[in-house]
Design a protein around this motif. Structure first.
Motif, PDB file in Angstrom:
ATOM      1  N   MET A   1       1.052  -1.083  -0.119  1.00  0.00           N
ATOM      2  CA  MET A   1       0.377   0.049  -0.065  1.00  0.00           C
ATOM      3  C   MET A   1       1.307   1.424  -0.098  1.00  0.00           C
ATOM      4  O   MET A   1       1.646   1.655   0.461  1.00  0.00           O
ATOM      5  N   ARG A   2      -0.082   2.476  -1.144  1.00  0.00           N
ATOM      6  CA  ARG A   2       1.348   3.525  -1.005  1.00  0.00           C
ATOM      7  C   ARG A   2       0.834   4.137   0.072  1.00  0.00           C
ATOM      8  O   ARG A   2      -0.555   4.183   0.711  1.00  0.00           O
ATOM      9  N   LEU A   3       1.851   5.680   0.335  1.00  0.00           N
ATOM     10  CA  LEU A   3       2.152   6.613   1.976  1.00  0.00           C
ATOM     11  C   LEU A   3       0.543   7.052   1.096  1.00  0.00           C
ATOM     12  O   LEU A   3      -0.640   7.690   2.268  1.00  0.00           O
ATOM     13  N   ALA A   4      -0.117   7.886   0.438  1.00  0.00           N
ATOM     14  CA  ALA A   4      -1.266   8.715  -0.348  1.00  0.00           C
ATOM     15  C   ALA A   4      -2.319   7.761   0.042  1.00  0.00           C
ATOM     16  O   ALA A   4      -3.183   7.945   0.861  1.00  0.00           O
ATOM     17  N   GLU A   5      -2.800   6.379  -0.155  1.00  0.00           N
ATOM     18  CA  GLU A   5      -3.858   5.403   0.179  1.00  0.00           C
ATOM     19  C   GLU A   5      -4.083   5.276   1.419  1.00  0.00           C
ATOM     20  O   GLU A   5      -4.868   4.918   2.509  1.00  0.00           O
ATOM     21  N   PHE A   6      -2.191   5.127   2.554  1.00  0.00           N
ATOM     22  CA  PHE A   6      -2.957   4.598   3.160  1.00  0.00           C
ATOM     23  C   PHE A   6      -3.526   6.201   4.387  1.00  0.00           C
ATOM     24  O   PHE A   6      -4.334   5.738   5.704  1.00  0.00           O
ATOM     25  N   ILE A   7      -2.332   7.176   4.605  1.00  0.00           N
ATOM     26  CA  ILE A   7      -3.277   8.437   4.991  1.00  0.00           C
ATOM     27  C   ILE A   7      -4.554   8.493   4.481  1.00  0.00           C
ATOM     28  O   ILE A   7      -5.424   9.009   5.732  1.00  0.00           O
ATOM     29  N   LEU A   8      -5.315   8.610   3.554  1.00  0.00           N
ATOM     30  CA  LEU A   8      -6.793   8.238   3.362  1.00  0.00           C
ATOM     31  C   LEU A   8      -7.783   6.788   4.190  1.00  0.00           C
ATOM     32  O   LEU A   8      -8.473   7.644   4.940  1.00  0.00           O
ATOM     33  N   ALA A  49      -2.362  13.840   0.818  1.00  0.00           N
ATOM     34  CA  ALA A  49      -2.317  12.018   0.007  1.00  0.00           C
ATOM     35  C   ALA A  49      -2.155  13.046  -1.729  1.00  0.00           C
ATOM     36  O   ALA A  49      -1.720  11.670  -2.366  1.00  0.00           O
ATOM     37  N   ALA A  50      -2.918  13.772  -2.318  1.00  0.00           N
ATOM     38  CA  ALA A  50      -3.263  13.888  -3.241  1.00  0.00           C
ATOM     39  C   ALA A  50      -1.523  14.336  -4.103  1.00  0.00           C
ATOM     40  O   ALA A  50      -1.789  13.994  -5.088  1.00  0.00           O
ATOM     41  N   GLU A  51      -0.758  14.530  -3.661  1.00  0.00           N
ATOM     42  CA  GLU A  51       0.529  15.339  -3.870  1.00  0.00           C
ATOM     43  C   GLU A  51       2.002  13.721  -4.002  1.00  0.00           C
ATOM     44  O   GLU A  51       2.280  13.953  -5.350  1.00  0.00           O
ATOM     45  N   LEU A  52       1.152  13.110  -3.186  1.00  0.00           N
ATOM     46  CA  LEU A  52       2.093  12.004  -2.853  1.00  0.00           C
ATOM     47  C   LEU A  52       1.362  11.046  -4.353  1.00  0.00           C
ATOM     48  O   LEU A  52       2.573  10.767  -4.548  1.00  0.00           O
ATOM     49  N   ALA A  53       0.267  10.643  -4.698  1.00  0.00           N
ATOM     50  CA  ALA A  53      -0.737  10.123  -5.583  1.00  0.00           C
ATOM     51  C   ALA A  53       0.126  10.921  -7.033  1.00  0.00           C
ATOM     52  O   ALA A  53       0.234  10.229  -7.963  1.00  0.00           O
ATOM     53  N   TYR A  54      -0.381  11.747  -6.564  1.00  0.00           N
ATOM     54  CA  TYR A  54       0.392  12.590  -7.926  1.00  0.00           C
ATOM     55  C   TYR A  54       0.691  14.298  -7.874  1.00  0.00           C
ATOM     56  O   TYR A  54       0.240  15.057  -7.760  1.00  0.00           O
ATOM     57  N   VAL A 113      10.756   4.213   0.921  1.00  0.00           N
ATOM     58  CA  VAL A 113      11.511   4.932   1.452  1.00  0.00           C
ATOM     59  C   VAL A 113      11.168   6.818   0.525  1.00  0.00           C
ATOM     60  O   VAL A 113      11.020   7.399   0.563  1.00  0.00           O
ATOM     61  N   GLU A 114      10.798   6.513  -1.023  1.00  0.00           N
ATOM     62  CA  GLU A 114      10.329   7.883  -1.481  1.00  0.00           C
ATOM     63  C   GLU A 114       9.095   8.068  -0.506  1.00  0.00           C
ATOM     64  O   GLU A 114       8.988   9.824  -1.361  1.00  0.00           O
ATOM     65  N   ASP A 115       7.966   7.503  -0.666  1.00  0.00           N
ATOM     66  CA  ASP A 115       7.182   8.107   0.072  1.00  0.00           C
ATOM     67  C   ASP A 115       6.987   8.969   0.824  1.00  0.00           C
ATOM     68  O   ASP A 115       6.671  10.143   0.980  1.00  0.00           O
ATOM     69  N   MET A 116       8.000   8.211   2.001  1.00  0.00           N
ATOM     70  CA  MET A 116       8.506   9.263   3.563  1.00  0.00           C
ATOM     71  C   MET A 116       9.059  10.506   2.633  1.00  0.00           C
ATOM     72  O   MET A 116       9.555  11.520   3.929  1.00  0.00           O
ATOM     73  N   SER A 117      10.297  10.634   1.755  1.00  0.00           N
ATOM     74  CA  SER A 117      10.537  11.384   1.790  1.00  0.00           C
ATOM     75  C   SER A 117      10.061  12.453   1.395  1.00  0.00           C
ATOM     76  O   SER A 117      10.198  13.914   1.238  1.00  0.00           O
ATOM     77  N   PHE A 119       6.856  12.543   1.626  1.00  0.00           N
ATOM     78  CA  PHE A 119       5.653  12.748   2.163  1.00  0.00           C
ATOM     79  C   PHE A 119       6.427  14.341   3.052  1.00  0.00           C
ATOM     80  O   PHE A 119       5.655  15.281   3.671  1.00  0.00           O
ATOM     81  N   ASN A 120       7.389  13.963   3.512  1.00  0.00           N
ATOM     82  CA  ASN A 120       8.181  14.979   4.581  1.00  0.00           C
ATOM     83  C   ASN A 120       8.221  15.969   3.412  1.00  0.00           C
ATOM     84  O   ASN A 120       8.338  17.447   4.262  1.00  0.00           O
ATOM     85  N   ALA A 121       8.680  16.580   2.450  1.00  0.00           N
ATOM     86  CA  ALA A 121       8.515  17.664   1.218  1.00  0.00           C
ATOM     87  C   ALA A 121       7.275  18.347   1.445  1.00  0.00           C
ATOM     88  O   ALA A 121       7.008  19.405   1.667  1.00  0.00           O
ATOM     89  N   ALA A 122       6.266  17.189   1.466  1.00  0.00           N
ATOM     90  CA  ALA A 122       4.942  17.873   1.439  1.00  0.00           C
ATOM     91  C   ALA A 122       4.578  18.450   2.922  1.00  0.00           C
ATOM     92  O   ALA A 122       3.670  19.669   2.545  1.00  0.00           O
ATOM     93  N   ILE A 123       4.678  18.228   4.052  1.00  0.00           N
ATOM     94  CA  ILE A 123       4.457  18.605   5.304  1.00  0.00           C
ATOM     95  C   ILE A 123       5.548  19.706   5.845  1.00  0.00           C
ATOM     96  O   ILE A 123       4.651  20.731   6.307  1.00  0.00           O
TER      97      ILE A 123
END
Length: 365
Positions: A1-8, A49-54, A113-117, A119-123
């Motif tokens: 599961m990708r982090l974007a989906e996990f957040i939603l 989440a949208a930024e992570l997915a798209y 690792v890419e998703d976490m990176s 995510f931190n940038a989006a935060i």
């Protein structure tokens, strides 16, 4: 599961942690309901989440073009949150998401690792937007407050001025009362200058700049008038004035008078009783004004922010430890000079003393 989906999927437990954290931060005198505590947290997470997915998705803004993070800053400011509390909310949100993410069943896939990176940038982006909006709102509130104070002080100051004038001119007053009236009048004039500088400071910070009214001006007349005023108000000061060349042009005479007044007053105040030199020199296409004193030099660390009262950092310098604060005078000087399309710079060291140099184009735009 990708982090974007996990957040939603885990939106509710994340929001509950946000709510619990915000509840501990709220002011004791104003309890907030659930909607206020969760203010725009869902929208912020959905955008992340949208930024992570798209990565190339178009960001969702409100009708005024504000992001959820910016609107959140506005509402938190109204609720009495400090900027530190605002920062701590985003730190808690980051920790909450990453903590839940680390507790899931791990698959060791390449994208974790890419998703976490990302995510931190989006935060970090949302945090920067929120803090920038909060800081700007606080600055505007401070400017409004300063403007109100400046305007409200005019009325009592006018009464003091009238009373001082009466004492100075009263036929029944003795020498002591006349002297008291003179001192009161001088102080009232100084207070008026401070209020004018304060209002100019607020006006310039609001984006309007220092208003000027251009007309034909002879700086010989302006400089002599200001120097004569200082000879009366500061009889112990030695001021050497010199005018060379053609110093006529199109400027705002009253505003340029402020430049002379602030620079000479500053030189007298910080010159340690050394002579003050005021030179006005007409050159091709411009007039150069220099004000010099041989007092203690301005520390190099202080010179780069000397014209900005919000960044000057006087407390770190022994230069000002036993002197009055420079106030807004130098800031107003810089803004007036900028309004005339001119430049100002300062040079200060032990060997040559302190010199402020103003260059004014003869035909200001």
């Amino acid at each position: 599961m990708r982090l974007a989906e996990f957040i939603l999927i885990n939106m509710e437990p994340i929001l509950q942690r946000w709510e619990d954290f915000a509840r501990n931060l709220q002011s004791s005198y104003r309890l907030m309901d659930v909607l206020e505590l969760r203010d725009h947290a869902k929208e912020i997470l959905e955008e992340i989440a949208a930024e992570l997915a798209y990565p190339d998705h178009e960001r969702k803004l409100d009708l005024q073009g504000n992001t959820p993070a910016e609107v959140h800053a506005d509402t938190r400011a109204v609720s009495g949150f400090t900027v530190d509390q605002l920062l701590s909310e985003f730190r808690a949100l980051r920790a909450s998401v990453l903590n839940l993410w680390s507790q899931r069943k791990k698959t060791a896939t390449w994208f974790e690792v890419e998703d976490m990176s990302r995510f931190n940038a989006a935060i970090d982006r949302a945090l920067a937007e929120s803090v920038a909006r909060y800081t700007e709102a606080q600055r505007q509130s401070q400017d409004i407050f300063l403007g109100i104070i400046g305007h409200d002080l005019r009325t009592p100051l006018s009464a003091i001025n009238i009373g001082a004038t009466y004492l100075m001119r009263s036929e029944d007053a003795d020498a002591k009362l006349i002297q008291l009236g003179s001192r009161m009048f001088t102080s009232a004039v100084r207070m008026q200058e401070i209020i004018d500088n304060l209002l100019d400071f607020v006006r310039s910070r609001s984006g309007g700049g220092i208003p000027i009214l251009l007309d034909a001006v002879d700086l010989r007349v302006v400089s002599e008038h200001i120097v004569d005023e200082f000879q009366v108000s500061s009889p112990g000061a030695v001021i050497r004035a010199e005018v060379t060349g053609d110093v006529r042009g199109r400027w705002d005479g009253a505003r340029i008078g402020q430049v002379y007044q602030n620079l000479i007053g500053n030189a007298i105040q910080y010159g340690a009783n050394t002579p003050v030199s005021v030179v006005t020199c007409g050159n091709d296409g411009e007039v150069v004004i220099t004000v010099h004193n041989d007092g203690p030099p301005i520390p190099p660390a202080m010179q780069k922010n000397i014209f900005d009262p919000t960044r000057r950092g006087l407390s770190i310098s022994t230069y000002s430890s036993n002197r009055k604060n420079m106030g807004l005078g130098l800031y107003i000087v810089r803004e007036v000079v900028k309004s005339h399309s001119g430049t100002i710079e300062v040079s200060s060291n032990e060997k040559t003393g302190t010199t402020f140099t103003v260059r004014l184009p003869r035909l200001a735009e």
